[in-house]
Design an enzyme around this catalytic site. Structure first.
Site, PDB file in Angstrom:
ATOM      1  N   LYS A  28     -22.996 -90.127  -8.939  1.00  5.33           N
ATOM      2  CA  LYS A  28     -22.874 -91.216  -9.918  1.00  5.33           C
ATOM      3  C   LYS A  28     -22.127 -92.351  -9.263  1.00  5.33           C
ATOM      4  O   LYS A  28     -21.287 -92.147  -8.388  1.00  5.33           O
ATOM      5  CB  LYS A  28     -22.123 -90.737 -11.161  1.00  5.33           C
ATOM      6  CG  LYS A  28     -22.283 -91.645 -12.369  1.00  5.33           C
ATOM      7  CD  LYS A  28     -23.693 -91.577 -12.920  1.00  5.33           C
ATOM      8  CE  LYS A  28     -23.751 -91.187 -14.355  1.00  5.33           C
ATOM      9  NZ  LYS A  28     -25.017 -90.686 -14.829  1.00  5.33           N
TER      10      LYS A  28
HETATM   11  N1  GLU Z   1     -28.396 -92.019 -15.394  1.00  2.70           N
HETATM   12  C1  GLU Z   1     -29.247 -90.987 -15.860  1.00  2.70           C
HETATM   13  C2  GLU Z   1     -28.454 -89.738 -16.227  1.00  2.70           C
HETATM   14  O1  GLU Z   1     -27.283 -89.812 -16.530  1.00  2.70           O
HETATM   15  C3  GLU Z   1     -30.396 -90.701 -14.917  1.00  2.70           C
HETATM   16  C4  GLU Z   1     -30.054 -90.391 -13.510  1.00  2.70           C
HETATM   17  C5  GLU Z   1     -31.261 -90.308 -12.600  1.00  2.70           C
HETATM   18  O2  GLU Z   1     -32.381 -90.503 -13.068  1.00  2.70           O
HETATM   19  O3  GLU Z   1     -31.071 -90.060 -11.420  1.00  2.70           O
HETATM   20  O4  GLU Z   1     -28.971 -88.663 -16.322  1.00  2.70           O
END
Ligand code: GLU
Length: 453
Positions: free
Chosen positions: A143
């Site tokens: 993240k």
């Molecule tokens: N931000 C999204 C999540 O929290 C998607 C992450 C992604 O698709 O890699 O799951």
């Protein structure tokens, strides 16, 4: 000293691993500066740790494996300048945390918000690992984000910020290393800038460096709605299990963004009645049901829900307490807390947002017999569709939209069935079961790879 987790003691067996030989004064004075794990400390991280520990205890995970599963493998903090439209230069701070590289490249979104911190990214990164493992994707979690107020930035300022942030984290990302995606306040346009910046750096187009791209740049049909749709598949599976009918069920949704709005539309198309909904400007309620098409049109024209004439206005903080059958927090983290958990009037909570329920609130909800479908499965649809997009771009072979929709449903339903089966096997709540499924896989992979050198 406030340890963020019980595993610290086990890991170091009471010794400060960074040395006590002659450094006692330093350690006594500013111990928090050198405490292993202290880097990640944040409210969200301690929630992640508490949830993780509950499942790891249950599985009797050995202390050394546990510490390796919990703490992020890599993290990067960057400070960088961006020229504002008025010519002034502002310095922004950004992060990228890669939780584990054990099962494959890392995957996770990039968020723009004023509260973004290393500790927040660390918690969200471990949840990404658990999500990917639960649904069976070949990724670890990551993240990142930039601490900023995106509403204060113009389109061109956002472009400069995105491009510079992409260049700053360039050394640790890559289609086989770490693949970013949209998260709060980022979407297709940011992913297009990101892909372009990375491609300019390497000198050829690399669509597979990010997911959530526009279709013409290698995105896939349905990525944008996938998180909301995945949560709806979870609702369907859970209702089958607890024997509740979706037709006529009353639903309250906190959040009217990418996830909340899709869920409102899909659930109401399936016969549910949306009795309350909110966004940052406030909420609106109607016991007879809100007209979702009218809500969409209103937000399309006015940007926010405020002033919507088809229901009664409700304070944003009160939306969660509207009586309903299914409550969907689809906005921010830490929304259901010990202050409001006893006031919720619902049978089921579907955590479409990441980390919306604190551990104290979890205990209150459990005592009250309210089922919680945890975030790591409820919002796993987004990363599952991202996996399809990444696979498509790696293979240079286009997937058709029916195959995508069908595989999304199958993969999510399989994930939630794993949660139910583990909850039955271990006799625990769904959150602990979901964590246990993921931790078991992750621990097995970690043991098999052993330690290098
Ligand atoms: N931000 C999204 C999540 O929290 C998607 C992450 C992604 O698709 O890699 O799951």
């Amino acid at each position: 000293m406030d340890r963020t987790d019980g595993t610290f003691e086990a890991r170091t067996a009471g010794r400060e691993r960074r040395g006590t030989g002659g450094w006692e004064d330093v350690l006594a004075g500013d111990a928090h500066l050198v405490t292993p794990g202290g880097e990640w400390r944040s409210k969200l991280w301690s929630i992640a740790v508490e949830q993780f520990n509950r499942a790891a205890d249950l599985l009797s995970i050995e202390p050394d494996i546990r510490a390796r599963l919990l703490e992020p493998r890599r993290s990067l903090t960057v400070n960088f300048p961006v020229r504002r439209d008025n010519g002034e230069v502002e310095i922004f701070t950004g992060y990228r945390v890669q939780h584990t590289l054990t099962m494959g490249p890392t995957k996770g979104g990039i968020r723009y918000a004023p509260g973004v911190s290393l500790g927040e990214c660390a918690a969200l990164a471990i949840w990404m690992t658990l999500k990917c493992q639960l649904v069976g994707l070949p990724f670890g979690g990551a993240k990142g984000g930039v601490r900023c107020d995106p509403n204060r930035l113009s389109h061109s300022e956002l472009e400069r910020l995105t491009r510079r942030y992409a260049s700053e984290i360039f050394p640790i990302i890559g289609p086989n290393r770490d693949i970013p995606a949209p998260d709060m306040a980022t979407g297709e346009q940011e992913m297009a800038w990101f892909m372009d910046t990375y491609s300019q750096h390497v000198g050829y187009p690399v669509p597979e460096i990010v997911t959530g791209k526009p279709l013409v740049l290698g995105g896939i049909v349905g990525r944008q709605v996938a998180t909301g749709l995945g949560a709806v598949y979870c609702v369907e599976s859970v209702l089958e299990r607890i024997g509740l009918d979706l037709v006529g069920s009353r639903v309250v949704i906190q959040g009217f963004g990418n996830v909340g709005a899709v869920m409102a539309r899909e659930l109401s198309n399936r016969g549910a009645v949306i009795v309350g909904i909110s966004d940052v400007t406030g909420g609106v309620a109607s016991s007879g049901g809100l007209n979702v098409d009218a809500l969409m049109t209103w937000v399309g024209e006015h940007r926010f829900l405020r002033g919507f004439p088809g229901g009664d206005p409700v304070a944003r903080s009160d939306v969660l307490e509207i009586p309903c059958d299914i409550l969907v927090p689809a906005a921010l983290e830490r929304q259901i807390t010990e202050d409001n958990a006893s006031k919720l009037d619902c049978q089921l909570v579907i955590e479409a947002a990441n980390g919306p329920t604190t551990p104290d609130a979890d205990r209150i909800l459990a005592d009250r017999g309210i089922h919680v479908v945890p975030d790591v499965i409820a919002n796993a649809g987004g990363v599952t569709a991202s996996y399809f997009e990444w696979a498509q771009d790696q293979q240079k072979y286009l997937w058709d939209s029916d195959a995508i929709a069908q595989r999304l449903r199958t993969q999510l339903r399989r994930g939630i069935q794993r949660v139910f089966a583990t909850a039955d096997r271990l006799d625990v709540d769904w959150r602990t079961a979901a964590q246990a499924v993921a931790i078991e896989r992750f621990a097995a992979a970690t043991r098999l790879r052993t330690i290098y050198p």
